[in-house]
Every structure is written in structure tokens, then in C-alpha cells.
Design an enzyme around this catalytic site. Structure first.
Site, PDB file in Angstrom:
ATOM      1  N   ALA A 180      13.752  17.355 -23.058  1.00  0.00           N
ATOM      2  CA  ALA A 180      13.400  18.669 -22.519  1.00  0.00           C
ATOM      3  C   ALA A 180      14.603  19.601 -22.609  1.00  0.00           C
ATOM      4  CB  ALA A 180      12.967  18.525 -21.068  1.00  0.00           C
ATOM      5  N   GLY A 219      12.307  13.399 -23.238  1.00  0.00           N
ATOM      6  CA  GLY A 219      10.993  13.858 -23.712  1.00  0.00           C
ATOM      7  C   GLY A 219      10.783  13.568 -25.192  1.00  0.00           C
ATOM      8  N   GLU A 278       9.524  10.230 -25.277  1.00  0.00           N
ATOM      9  CA  GLU A 278       8.137  10.245 -24.783  1.00  0.00           C
ATOM     10  C   GLU A 278       7.174  10.685 -25.886  1.00  0.00           C
ATOM     11  OE1 GLU A 278       9.210  12.578 -21.190  1.00  0.00           O
ATOM     12  OE2 GLU A 278       8.197  10.947 -20.123  1.00  0.00           O
ATOM     13  N   GLU A 322      16.909  10.657 -18.054  1.00  0.00           N
ATOM     14  CA  GLU A 322      16.335  11.437 -16.953  1.00  0.00           C
ATOM     15  C   GLU A 322      16.962  11.169 -15.592  1.00  0.00           C
ATOM     16  OE1 GLU A 322      14.587  10.482 -19.498  1.00  0.00           O
ATOM     17  OE2 GLU A 322      12.977  11.889 -19.954  1.00  0.00           O
TER      18      GLU A 322
HETATM   19  N1  DAK Z   1      18.391  20.948 -23.956  1.00  0.00           N
HETATM   20  C1  DAK Z   1      18.944  22.098 -24.377  1.00  0.00           C
HETATM   21  N2  DAK Z   1      19.919  22.150 -25.326  1.00  0.00           N
HETATM   22  C2  DAK Z   1      20.334  20.988 -25.857  1.00  0.00           C
HETATM   23  C3  DAK Z   1      19.781  19.740 -25.460  1.00  0.00           C
HETATM   24  C4  DAK Z   1      18.751  19.742 -24.459  1.00  0.00           C
HETATM   25  N3  DAK Z   1      18.149  18.619 -24.058  1.00  0.00           N
HETATM   26  N4  DAK Z   1      20.416  18.765 -26.152  1.00  0.00           N
HETATM   27  C5  DAK Z   1      21.313  19.387 -26.936  1.00  0.00           C
HETATM   28  N5  DAK Z   1      21.259  20.713 -26.779  1.00  0.00           N
HETATM   29  C6  DAK Z   1      22.058  21.718 -27.458  1.00  0.00           C
HETATM   30  C7  DAK Z   1      23.479  21.785 -26.913  1.00  0.00           C
HETATM   31  O1  DAK Z   1      23.518  22.563 -25.742  1.00  0.00           O
HETATM   32  C8  DAK Z   1      24.206  22.389 -28.080  1.00  0.00           C
HETATM   33  O2  DAK Z   1      23.942  23.774 -28.097  1.00  0.00           O
HETATM   34  P1  DAK Z   1      25.163  24.836 -28.220  1.00  0.00           P
HETATM   35  O3  DAK Z   1      26.078  24.496 -27.120  1.00  0.00           O
HETATM   36  O4  DAK Z   1      25.730  24.549 -29.594  1.00  0.00           O
HETATM   37  O5  DAK Z   1      24.493  26.155 -28.108  1.00  0.00           O
HETATM   38  C9  DAK Z   1      23.502  21.788 -29.289  1.00  0.00           C
HETATM   39  O6  DAK Z   1      22.218  21.358 -28.828  1.00  0.00           O
HETATM   40  C10 DAK Z   1      24.204  20.572 -29.863  1.00  0.00           C
HETATM   41  O7  DAK Z   1      24.389  19.646 -28.810  1.00  0.00           O
HETATM   42  P2  DAK Z   1      25.838  19.086 -28.384  1.00  0.00           P
HETATM   43  O8  DAK Z   1      26.915  20.053 -28.725  1.00  0.00           O
HETATM   44  O9  DAK Z   1      25.740  18.616 -26.984  1.00  0.00           O
HETATM   45  O10 DAK Z   1      25.967  17.847 -29.393  1.00  0.00           O
HETATM   46  P3  DAK Z   1      26.736  16.496 -29.119  1.00  0.00           P
HETATM   47  O11 DAK Z   1      26.747  15.790 -30.422  1.00  0.00           O
HETATM   48  O12 DAK Z   1      28.065  16.744 -28.459  1.00  0.00           O
HETATM   49  O13 DAK Z   1      25.822  15.679 -28.104  1.00  0.00           O
HETATM   50  C11 DAK Z   1      23.734  14.811 -27.195  1.00  0.00           C
HETATM   51  C12 DAK Z   1      24.507  15.319 -28.464  1.00  0.00           C
HETATM   52  C13 DAK Z   1      22.276  14.588 -27.594  1.00  0.00           C
HETATM   53  C14 DAK Z   1      24.344  13.487 -26.745  1.00  0.00           C
HETATM   54  C15 DAK Z   1      23.872  15.871 -26.094  1.00  0.00           C
HETATM   55  O14 DAK Z   1      23.484  17.137 -26.648  1.00  0.00           O
HETATM   56  C16 DAK Z   1      23.027  15.578 -24.915  1.00  0.00           C
HETATM   57  O15 DAK Z   1      23.371  14.719 -24.086  1.00  0.00           O
HETATM   58  N6  DAK Z   1      21.914  16.300 -24.809  1.00  0.00           N
HETATM   59  C17 DAK Z   1      21.074  16.236 -23.651  1.00  0.00           C
HETATM   60  C18 DAK Z   1      20.188  15.013 -23.673  1.00  0.00           C
HETATM   61  C19 DAK Z   1      19.300  15.007 -22.453  1.00  0.00           C
HETATM   62  O16 DAK Z   1      19.785  14.687 -21.359  1.00  0.00           O
HETATM   63  N7  DAK Z   1      18.060  15.444 -22.622  1.00  0.00           N
HETATM   64  C20 DAK Z   1      17.165  15.724 -21.533  1.00  0.00           C
HETATM   65  C21 DAK Z   1      16.485  14.447 -21.109  1.00  0.00           C
HETATM   66  S1  DAK Z   1      15.483  14.746 -19.700  1.00  0.00           S
HETATM   67  C22 DAK Z   1       9.199  17.494 -16.726  1.00  0.00           C
HETATM   68  C23 DAK Z   1       8.961  16.237 -17.173  1.00  0.00           C
HETATM   69  C24 DAK Z   1       9.803  15.648 -18.065  1.00  0.00           C
HETATM   70  C25 DAK Z   1      10.921  16.283 -18.489  1.00  0.00           C
HETATM   71  C26 DAK Z   1      11.184  17.554 -18.033  1.00  0.00           C
HETATM   72  C27 DAK Z   1      10.328  18.183 -17.157  1.00  0.00           C
HETATM   73  N8  DAK Z   1       8.298  18.113 -15.778  1.00  0.00           N
HETATM   74  C28 DAK Z   1       7.205  17.304 -15.282  1.00  0.00           C
HETATM   75  C29 DAK Z   1       8.396  19.487 -15.441  1.00  0.00           C
HETATM   76  C30 DAK Z   1      11.786  15.607 -19.419  1.00  0.00           C
HETATM   77  C31 DAK Z   1      13.078  15.621 -19.247  1.00  0.00           C
HETATM   78  C32 DAK Z   1      13.989  15.144 -20.296  1.00  0.00           C
HETATM   79  O17 DAK Z   1      13.704  15.046 -21.466  1.00  0.00           O
END
Ligand code: DAK
Length: 259
Positions: free
Chosen positions: A65, A110, A113, A133
Site C-alpha cells: 500500500a 498489499g 496480497e 504490516e
Molecule cells: N508507499 C509509497 N512509496 C513507496 C513505497 C510504499 N509502500 N515503497 C517504496 N516507495 C517509494 C519510496 O518512497 C521512494 O520514493 P522517492 O523517495 O524516490 O520519492 C521509491 O519508492 C523507491 O523506494 P526506496 O528509495 O525506499 O527504495 P529502497 O531500495 O531504499 O527500498 C523498499 C525499497 C521496498 C525496501 C522500501 O521502499 C520499503 O520498505 N518500502 C515500503 C514497504 C512497505 O512497508 N510497504 C507497505 C506494506 S503495508 C488497508 C489494508 C491493507 C493495507 C493498507 C490499508 N486498509 C484496510 C485500509 C496494506 C498495507 C501494506 O501493504
């Protein structure tokens, strides 16, 4: 509307691409609106027999997400959003045609998922999988806790969900999370080959096989066997079943119409 999701149809395969490569294809509100529309449209399109979900750019299938977007929502909005969330992921369950996840790079939260909601998961060797998450104070809530348990069993599912640890493609293959692993440069070709093989089969047989497996996983063995027999009986009367037998006898390639 944006181009957060784009569809390209070629040789009976709908390639549905998560297209926010600068954000590692993170799922934002546009994705939640456009992805189910793309799946519903391909599922209803008589020219499509198989759908592939993939991520644009070199780094990710989908990094989950969009954290920047959902960090800004308050509780009532989050509740509304969770209903939308259920809606968008439900498109995968509505689809009667097979869905293939073609996964490279990050497949997190997500994104995982989405992959779990597909029927077949193929990974490149550079793929990594995880549920971050709980580290964000939430749980996988687009079917993740339910589907991964059904695919992998409770022990492995709880390990992945509670630790949030990332696993690589080989590990994912060894536990059955993905069914094939291939070098990144060969991912598209392998995906196309599998999609076209499925697309070349009689569509109703493919769809009924998918239905038998999915429904069977939710009901008793006896009820599942009964359903299997019912679906088989329907297929016996189809033109495609007769065409398959005729083509075999006449030593030619069959032509399937989906009837
Ligand atoms: N969201 C937004 N931007 C993201 C992103 C994300 N999940 N993942 C990466 N980016 C963006 C970064 O901000 C960066 O953008 P800029 O800073 O260049 O503008 C660009 O993508 C490149 O990422 P990084 O610079 O961070 O790249 P790295 O190689 O250093 O790291 C990484 C890659 C994948 C390890 C890191 O980006 C990371 O940890 N990303 C976040 C992963 C994450 O935690 N994802 C969210 C999981 S929670 C819901 C139900 C379910 C959900 C939500 C709501 N409801 C019922 C309402 C689900 C939630 C999830 O999926």
C-alpha cells in the site's frame, strides 16, 4: 483517472500492469479503483482467456500500500477505505478466468496480497516477499492473513506475518508460495509461455478446473467430489470436449470456441 494500471491484450492474454514504477508500484487510491475495473473488463472480454498481473519498472512487482497516502487518513476515512479495500481485492475472487502473478523485485504487503489472490505465481530470482504490516502497526487486511494460511499452512503463515521477515524467491519456491522461479531476463517469456498454454486449452475446462479447486478448498471432501462430478458432467456436453476428441482422431490441432 491516471495510468496507475494499464492493460494490454495480446494473443488472448490480458497483461495488466501496476504502473507506478517511481513508487515501486505501491497501491494508491487510483490503483484500488483501476485494478478491479481492469480485471472485471478482461474477465468479461471474450477475446481474453488468461490474465497476467505484473509490475512496471525494474525494481518491483509491488511494494504494498502507498504508505504516504494511507499515513494521512484518519480513522473514519480508514474504515471507509477498508471497505474499498475489500471491494478491490474481491475482483480477483470474482474472476472466472485464470490469473497469473508474474513477480520480480519487491512483492511486499498489499503486493503479496495481490500475488496471493492470483491462481498461479511465477517469480524471478530477484523477487523478495514479505508482510511488513505489523511493523507499521497494522495487519495484512486485503485477504493476506486468510490467503497465505490457506496456501502455506498456519505455521509458516504466522512466521511470515508476525516476524515480517523478507524471503527470497528460492525460499518462496521451497515453501510453495510460488510454483516456478526463473532468471529475471526470462520472466516475461516464461509467463507468456504459461499464459499461452492455458489460453490454448478449452476455456470452459480451464474455468471449471479453477472453480473446482477454489470452491473445493472451502467445503468438505464429499461436497467437493460431488461438485467436481457436476462440473465434469457439464463439460462432457460441450462442443469443445467433442472437438478435442475429433481433433485427436483426425491428428490435427483442435480449435476451441469456449462452447
Ligand atoms: N508507499 C509509497 N512509496 C513507496 C513505497 C510504499 N509502500 N515503497 C517504496 N516507495 C517509494 C519510496 O518512497 C521512494 O520514493 P522517492 O523517495 O524516490 O520519492 C521509491 O519508492 C523507491 O523506494 P526506496 O528509495 O525506499 O527504495 P529502497 O531500495 O531504499 O527500498 C523498499 C525499497 C521496498 C525496501 C522500501 O521502499 C520499503 O520498505 N518500502 C515500503 C514497504 C512497505 O512497508 N510497504 C507497505 C506494506 S503495508 C488497508 C489494508 C491493507 C493495507 C493498507 C490499508 N486498509 C484496510 C485500509 C496494506 C498495507 C501494506 O501493504
Amino acid at each position: 483517472m491516471t495510468d496507475a494500471v494499464i492493460t494490454h491484450i495480446e494473443d488472448a492474454v490480458a497483461w495488466i500492469t501496476l504502473n507506478r514504477p517511481d513508487a515501486l508500484n505501491a497501491i494508491n487510491n487510483d490503483t484500488r479503483r483501476m485494478l478491479p475495473d481492469a480485471i472485471d473488463a478482461a474477465d468479461a472480454n471474450p477475446d481474453v482467456r488468461v490474465m497476467v498481473i505484473r509490475g512496471a519498472g525494474p525494481r518491483a512487482f509491488c511494494a504494498g500500500a502507498d504508505i504516504k497516502e494511507f499515513a494521512t487518513v484518519d480513522a473514519p476515512a480508514a474504515h471507509r477505505q477498508s471497505r474499498v479495500q475489500r471491494h478491490w481485492i474481491a475482483a480477483f475472487d470474482r474472476a472466472v478466468k485464470p490469473l497469473i502473478a508474474s513477480i520480480h523485485g519487491y512483492c511486499l504487503g498489499g503486493g503479496l496480497e495481490i500475488a496471493l489472490a492470483c491462481d498461479i505465481r511465477i517469480a524471478a530470482t530477484d523477487a523478495s516477499f514479505g508482510f511488513p504490516e505489523t511493523s507499521l502497526g497494522i495487519i495484512p487486511a486485503a485477504g493476506g492473513t486468510q490467503r497465505i494460511t490457506r496456501v502455506l499452512g498456519m505455521g509458516v503463515a504466522l512466521d511470515l506475518i508476525l516476524t515480517g521477515e523478507r524471503i527470497d524467491a528460492q525460499h518462496a519456491w521451497s515453501m510453495g508460495l510460488v510454483s516456478r522461479v526463473v532468471e529475471p531476463a526470462a520472466l516475461n517469456e516464461l509467463t507468456r509461455g504459461i499464459a499461452q498454454k492455458i489460453a490454448s486449452r478449452p476455456p470452459l475446462a480451464t474455468q471449471f478446473a479453477k472453480e473446482a479447486v477454489h470452491t473445493g478448498a472451502e467445503i468438505s471432501l464429499a461436497a467437493g467430489m460431488r461438485q467436481e462430478t457436476d462440473l465434469f458432467t457439464h463439460l462432457i456436453n460441450t462442443q469443445d470436449r467433442q472437438e478435442a476428441a475429433r481433433a485427436f482422431s483426425e491428428k490435427r490441432s483442435p480449435k476451441f470456441t469456449g462452447r
